[in-house]
Design a protein around this motif. Structure first.
Motif, mmCIF file in Angstrom:
data_model
loop_
_atom_site.group_PDB
_atom_site.id
_atom_site.type_symbol
_atom_site.label_atom_id
_atom_site.label_comp_id
_atom_site.label_asym_id
_atom_site.label_seq_id
_atom_site.Cartn_x
_atom_site.Cartn_y
_atom_site.Cartn_z
ATOM 1 N N LYS A 1 53.837 -39.851 3.658
ATOM 2 C CA LYS A 1 53.497 -38.434 3.550
ATOM 3 C C LYS A 1 52.674 -38.251 2.286
ATOM 4 C CE LYS A 1 57.641 -36.848 5.909
ATOM 5 N NZ LYS A 1 58.847 -36.011 5.808
ATOM 6 N N HIS B 1 58.862 -49.724 10.762
ATOM 7 C CA HIS B 1 59.204 -48.359 10.374
ATOM 8 C C HIS B 1 58.695 -48.078 8.969
ATOM 9 C CE1 HIS B 1 61.422 -44.624 10.367
ATOM 10 N NE2 HIS B 1 61.783 -44.914 9.144
ATOM 11 N N VAL C 1 56.977 -44.497 7.113
ATOM 12 C CA VAL C 1 56.444 -43.144 7.182
ATOM 13 C C VAL C 1 55.780 -42.866 5.846
ATOM 14 C CG1 VAL C 1 57.016 -40.690 7.417
ATOM 15 C CG2 VAL C 1 58.236 -42.398 8.781
#
Length: 120
Positions: free
Chosen positions: A98, A94, A96
């Protein structure tokens, strides 16, 4: 159900977290009714996550994309023995990422034959 693990911070404070079951078949054992005692401090348990974040930021800040800001999101699981582990999410791990560019800032040119990678 996962058990509770008590971590101590370097300044002596107590942090109790819901821990993950150990993959190896080990079970959390606590004395009395309290949570199991972690083998490491809370800070040392998170050290691997800090190192991973530092490395990821270096990759995204030093590359050709040159975003104005980088946002990283790790899913972290805490274990009495292993400390902090980057948790499995819907994918294998996991994480992420951005990348943001301010309006009016020129983003890097797209590679020949494709879109700019990683832009959100």
């Amino acid at each position: 159900m996962d058990g509770l693990v008590e971590f101590k911070t370097e300044d002596g404070a107590q942090v109790v977290v819901e821990a993950v079951d150990e993959e190896t078949g080990a079970r959390l054992v606590a004395r009395g009714d309290g949570p199991a005692q972690a083998a490491r401090t809370f800070e040392s348990a998170l050290e691997g996550v800090r190192a991973a974040a530092t490395s990821a930021l270096r990759v995204f800040r030093d590359g050709t994309l040159r975003p104005d800001s980088v946002e990283l999101e790790f899913g972290v699981r805490l274990s009495a023995e292993a400390g902090a582990v980057i948790a499995k999410g819907t994918a294998e791990g996991h994480l992420v990422v951005k990348l943001h560019w301010s309006p009016g800032t020129s983003a890097p040119a797209a590679p020949a034959g494709g879109e700019a990678a990683g832009r959100s």
